[in-house]
Design a protein around this motif. Sequence first.
Motif, mmCIF file in Angstrom:
data_model
loop_
_atom_site.group_PDB
_atom_site.id
_atom_site.type_symbol
_atom_site.label_atom_id
_atom_site.label_comp_id
_atom_site.label_asym_id
_atom_site.label_seq_id
_atom_site.Cartn_x
_atom_site.Cartn_y
_atom_site.Cartn_z
ATOM 1 N N MET A 1 34.614 38.243 26.811
ATOM 2 C CA MET A 1 34.451 39.696 26.872
ATOM 3 C C MET A 1 35.616 40.308 27.649
ATOM 4 O O MET A 1 35.880 39.934 28.790
ATOM 5 N N LEU A 2 36.358 41.220 27.012
ATOM 6 C CA LEU A 2 37.516 41.843 27.637
ATOM 7 C C LEU A 2 37.154 43.207 28.208
ATOM 8 O O LEU A 2 36.307 43.908 27.678
ATOM 9 N N GLU A 3 37.849 43.585 29.317
ATOM 10 C CA GLU A 3 37.661 44.925 29.862
ATOM 11 C C GLU A 3 38.217 45.925 28.864
ATOM 12 O O GLU A 3 39.292 45.747 28.307
ATOM 13 N N SER A 4 37.440 46.974 28.604
ATOM 14 C CA SER A 4 37.837 47.938 27.579
ATOM 15 C C SER A 4 37.238 49.291 27.919
ATOM 16 O O SER A 4 36.781 49.523 29.042
ATOM 17 N N GLN A 5 37.248 50.175 26.918
ATOM 18 C CA GLN A 5 36.702 51.518 27.116
ATOM 19 C C GLN A 5 35.248 51.467 27.572
ATOM 20 O O GLN A 5 34.809 52.298 28.354
ATOM 21 N N ASN A 6 34.495 50.487 27.106
ATOM 22 C CA ASN A 6 33.065 50.421 27.389
ATOM 23 C C ASN A 6 32.678 49.306 28.351
ATOM 24 O O ASN A 6 31.497 49.014 28.526
ATOM 25 N N ILE A 7 33.677 48.671 28.973
ATOM 26 C CA ILE A 7 33.392 47.570 29.901
ATOM 27 C C ILE A 7 34.240 47.736 31.156
ATOM 28 O O ILE A 7 35.441 48.006 31.080
ATOM 29 N N GLU A 8 33.598 47.573 32.311
ATOM 30 C CA GLU A 8 34.292 47.702 33.586
ATOM 31 C C GLU A 8 33.993 46.459 34.433
ATOM 32 O O GLU A 8 32.836 46.023 34.519
ATOM 33 N N TRP A 9 35.029 45.886 35.043
ATOM 34 C CA TRP A 9 34.856 44.716 35.905
ATOM 35 C C TRP A 9 34.985 45.125 37.367
ATOM 36 O O TRP A 9 35.904 45.868 37.736
ATOM 37 N N LYS A 10 34.092 44.618 38.205
ATOM 38 C CA LYS A 10 34.152 44.876 39.639
ATOM 39 C C LYS A 10 33.858 43.570 40.390
ATOM 40 O O LYS A 10 32.943 42.834 40.031
ATOM 41 N N GLU A 11 34.628 43.302 41.442
ATOM 42 C CA GLU A 11 34.442 42.043 42.178
ATOM 43 C C GLU A 11 33.164 42.052 42.997
ATOM 44 O O GLU A 11 32.517 41.016 43.167
ATOM 45 N N SER A 12 32.797 43.214 43.549
ATOM 46 C CA SER A 12 31.584 43.314 44.358
ATOM 47 C C SER A 12 30.942 44.676 44.138
ATOM 48 O O SER A 12 31.578 45.582 43.588
ATOM 49 N N TRP A 13 29.701 44.821 44.545
ATOM 50 C CA TRP A 13 28.990 46.070 44.329
ATOM 51 C C TRP A 13 29.279 47.100 45.417
ATOM 52 O O TRP A 13 29.300 46.784 46.597
ATOM 53 N N ARG A 14 29.499 48.321 45.011
ATOM 54 C CA ARG A 14 29.574 49.465 45.918
ATOM 55 C C ARG A 14 28.735 50.577 45.306
ATOM 56 O O ARG A 14 28.742 50.777 44.087
ATOM 57 N N ASP A 15 28.079 51.359 46.172
ATOM 58 C CA ASP A 15 27.223 52.429 45.661
ATOM 59 C C ASP A 15 28.007 53.467 44.856
ATOM 60 O O ASP A 15 27.441 54.144 43.984
ATOM 61 N N GLU A 16 29.320 53.579 45.117
ATOM 62 C CA GLU A 16 30.132 54.551 44.367
ATOM 63 C C GLU A 16 30.214 54.206 42.882
ATOM 64 O O GLU A 16 30.565 55.043 42.053
ATOM 65 N N TYR A 17 29.852 52.955 42.544
ATOM 66 C CA TYR A 17 29.887 52.585 41.126
ATOM 67 C C TYR A 17 28.762 53.240 40.330
ATOM 68 O O TYR A 17 28.734 53.162 39.097
ATOM 69 N N LEU A 18 27.851 53.908 41.054
ATOM 70 C CA LEU A 18 26.850 54.711 40.354
ATOM 71 C C LEU A 18 27.526 55.833 39.552
ATOM 72 O O LEU A 18 27.007 56.297 38.540
ATOM 73 N N LYS A 19 28.723 56.262 40.006
ATOM 74 C CA LYS A 19 29.500 57.258 39.251
ATOM 75 C C LYS A 19 29.900 56.701 37.887
ATOM 76 O O LYS A 19 29.872 57.398 36.878
ATOM 77 N N TRP A 20 30.298 55.427 37.871
ATOM 78 C CA TRP A 20 30.699 54.791 36.603
ATOM 79 C C TRP A 20 29.497 54.686 35.666
ATOM 80 O O TRP A 20 29.612 54.907 34.467
ATOM 81 N N ILE A 21 28.336 54.325 36.239
ATOM 82 C CA ILE A 21 27.125 54.227 35.421
ATOM 83 C C ILE A 21 26.774 55.596 34.860
ATOM 84 O O ILE A 21 26.428 55.737 33.673
ATOM 85 N N CYS A 22 26.915 56.651 35.684
ATOM 86 C CA CYS A 22 26.695 58.027 35.240
ATOM 87 C C CYS A 22 27.646 58.374 34.097
ATOM 88 O O CYS A 22 27.239 58.966 33.091
ATOM 89 N N GLY A 23 28.918 57.990 34.241
ATOM 90 C CA GLY A 23 29.924 58.265 33.214
ATOM 91 C C GLY A 23 29.617 57.580 31.897
ATOM 92 O O GLY A 23 29.773 58.176 30.823
ATOM 93 N N PHE A 24 29.169 56.315 31.963
ATOM 94 C CA PHE A 24 28.802 55.595 30.748
ATOM 95 C C PHE A 24 27.596 56.249 30.076
ATOM 96 O O PHE A 24 27.544 56.392 28.851
ATOM 97 N N ALA A 25 26.602 56.656 30.892
ATOM 98 C CA ALA A 25 25.384 57.249 30.340
ATOM 99 C C ALA A 25 25.686 58.568 29.629
ATOM 100 O O ALA A 25 25.050 58.898 28.621
ATOM 101 N N ASN A 26 26.670 59.320 30.129
ATOM 102 C CA ASN A 26 27.036 60.598 29.508
ATOM 103 C C ASN A 26 27.957 60.428 28.313
ATOM 104 O O ASN A 26 28.136 61.372 27.539
ATOM 105 N N ALA A 27 28.551 59.234 28.163
ATOM 106 C CA ALA A 27 29.456 58.982 27.034
ATOM 107 C C ALA A 27 28.742 58.115 25.994
ATOM 108 O O ALA A 27 27.657 58.466 25.531
ATOM 109 N N LYS A 28 29.333 56.994 25.648
ATOM 110 C CA LYS A 28 28.774 56.147 24.592
ATOM 111 C C LYS A 28 28.097 54.896 25.124
ATOM 112 O O LYS A 28 27.829 53.958 24.377
ATOM 113 N N GLY A 29 27.839 54.894 26.425
ATOM 114 C CA GLY A 29 27.257 53.701 27.026
ATOM 115 C C GLY A 29 28.331 52.696 27.389
ATOM 116 O O GLY A 29 29.524 52.910 27.138
#
Length: 442
Positions: A1-29
């Motif tokens: 699985m490659l990082e792409s428009q619909n995939i994001e890689w992160k080494e560790s969890w940060r609460d700020e990544y809720l922004k990315w989840i919000c962005g995916f939910a408002n776009a195409k997932g």
Amino acid sequence: MLESQNIEWKESWRDEYLKWICGFANAKGGKIIIGKNDNGKIVGVAKAKRLMEDIPNKIQTQLGIICDVDLKNENGKDYIEIDVKPYDVLISYQGKYHYRSGSTKQELKGNALNNFLLKKAGKTWDDVVEPRAKLDDIDISAIKAFKKGAATSKRLPFIAGEENIEQILDNLLLLENGNLKRSAILLFGKNPCRFFINAFVKIGRFGQTDDDLRFQEVIEGNAFQLADKTLEVLDRKFFVSPISYKGLQRVESWEYPYEAIREVILNAIVHRDYMGAPVQISVYDDKLIVWNEGSLPKDLTFEDLKKKHSSRPHNPILASAFFKGGLIEAWGRGTIKIINECKKAGLPEPIIEYSSGGISVTILKNQFSEKNLIEIGLSVRQIKAVEYLKENKSITNKIYQEICEVSKATATRDLTELIEKFKLLERSGEVGAGTSYKLIGS
């Protein structure tokens, strides 16, 4: 699985990544993988079991949505995969709206947020009811002009006999539950600027530089009549009409091809963002630029505009009325018409590009002007030959040799360049000693 428009890689969890989840939910997932580095290598994640409880709870309490959160293992290393589905409603994080576009996350604000809210509701800006508008705000003369255009174009022939204004507006999808939409006021309003302050066209006459504004004019009116009013002012105040004679009859022609300019203005009126700046026309000695705020649909390029393309207007209700009234063509052929009209007039291909947050169309006055010839790279000799051809019908290799004082080989090379590289000349007559050259379109 490659990082792409619909995939994001992160080494560790940060609460700020809720922004990315919000962005995916408002776009195409999309998916966020926690425990993978930028090179796509699994590095593992600490306290995975605790995160498997925390992450779903934070997503639900702070975003109000549910995502599939799975714990996975590869080569003894745990990682977490968060699968975000697209949502029909707009999702916010701490009162802000995020959106995934390409491989980046953007915060939606201002016009972008307004347009996105409308899109989520299945509407466009021109499809919204204008609560301040009444039927008395409609200009009956504009309706009559529309009826005439619709009957003449045969796109809405039955409307010629319709006298009920509300019925006409309803047939054009300009009413909702008896209330006027924004598009009704733009198309047929007595004073659209009273409702939408920037619903006008601004024209400026410039000298050699952009800060040398000689004079300007503002054109107001409803959209159905605005293009013709603008053309009238351009012709009367901004253009110098070349004069010629056909026998004893005086003939005045336009500096630019009339149909091309009209189509550019109509396109700007139909496709512009009415929450932004007005349509702006800049007239120079050697060119004319028409600018409107807005952008192309995401999967359409400026190269696509040079051929038949799908028609997806920014204001579809407005565009539909323009089409039915005989003002514009459907099926994405407007830009092709602009290009062809310029070519027929012997002008260079118009330049269509992004500029200052909008789209500009530049029409060059004369491809044979000295300034344009220098800019595209002609040599002094070649410019001299073009100037000769402006006064004479044709030129031969021998004449080129004489006026430029060069050998036959050099003349041949220069003339070939003018034909093949610069596309300014065309051959005439038999190949060989009888060959002559003339300006294209002459």
